[in-house]
Design a protein around this motif. Sequence first.
Motif, PDB file in Angstrom:
ATOM      1  N   SER A 122      17.551  51.477 -54.406  1.00 17.12           N
ATOM      2  CA  SER A 122      18.714  52.021 -53.712  1.00 17.12           C
ATOM      3  C   SER A 122      18.867  53.495 -54.057  1.00 17.12           C
ATOM      4  O   SER A 122      18.328  53.970 -55.056  1.00 17.12           O
ATOM      5  N   PHE A 175      24.207  58.882 -53.005  1.00 16.61           N
ATOM      6  CA  PHE A 175      24.502  60.309 -52.924  1.00 16.61           C
ATOM      7  C   PHE A 175      25.976  60.524 -53.200  1.00 16.61           C
ATOM      8  O   PHE A 175      26.815  59.728 -52.773  1.00 16.61           O
ATOM      9  N   ALA A 217      23.150  60.743 -46.767  1.00 14.86           N
ATOM     10  CA  ALA A 217      22.324  59.565 -46.480  1.00 14.86           C
ATOM     11  C   ALA A 217      21.780  59.594 -45.058  1.00 14.86           C
ATOM     12  O   ALA A 217      20.675  59.123 -44.803  1.00 14.86           O
ATOM     13  N   ARG A 241      17.886  59.179 -44.306  1.00 17.07           N
ATOM     14  CA  ARG A 241      17.426  58.108 -43.419  1.00 17.07           C
ATOM     15  C   ARG A 241      16.331  58.598 -42.475  1.00 17.07           C
ATOM     16  O   ARG A 241      15.504  57.828 -41.999  1.00 17.07           O
ATOM     17  N   LEU A 295      21.019  53.004 -48.697  1.00 15.97           N
ATOM     18  CA  LEU A 295      21.594  54.320 -48.994  1.00 15.97           C
ATOM     19  C   LEU A 295      23.115  54.234 -48.993  1.00 15.97           C
ATOM     20  O   LEU A 295      23.700  53.482 -48.217  1.00 15.97           O
ATOM     21  N   ASP A 323      26.743  56.869 -49.510  1.00 16.57           N
ATOM     22  CA  ASP A 323      27.397  58.155 -49.775  1.00 16.57           C
ATOM     23  C   ASP A 323      28.774  57.898 -50.372  1.00 16.57           C
ATOM     24  O   ASP A 323      29.502  57.018 -49.904  1.00 16.57           O
ATOM     25  N   VAL A 341      22.294  63.029 -56.419  1.00 17.98           N
ATOM     26  CA  VAL A 341      21.621  61.810 -55.988  1.00 17.98           C
ATOM     27  C   VAL A 341      21.200  61.009 -57.215  1.00 17.98           C
ATOM     28  O   VAL A 341      20.869  61.576 -58.262  1.00 17.98           O
TER      29      VAL A 341
END
Length: 129
Positions: A46, A49, A61, A65, A75, A77, A93
């Motif tokens: 995983s 952010f 993210a 992606r 992902l 955020d 991150v």
Amino acid sequence: MDWKVRAIRGATTASANTKEAIAEAVRELLDDIDQRNELDPEEIISVVFTATADLDAVFPAAIARQRENWDNVPLLDVQQMAVSSSLEKCIRVLIHINTPKPQTEINHSYLRHAKNLRPDWTLAQVANH
């Protein structure tokens, strides 16, 4: 071969609160982490952010992606905790991976103004590369 879960840290700053500036910063950070650690998207567990409140033009993210073979990487955020006098326009991150590498071979990336967040890692990274 003994596989373990490891975490890779990184941070950078965007030059402005625009989709283009944030995308440039995120791509640069992920490219640097990928180069230093030879990431295989199949080994990524995983990615989380964080962004400071002054960055809201695009989700980091969403930029991640777009990377090749990252369409199935989980992902997330979140907004960075607001601390007075903290670094502005900062994107952080945390990447969790499965890897046979020992912790000492995991390379963290601190770019742009974020180099000041972990000067000890920045200096060590320069010495090792």
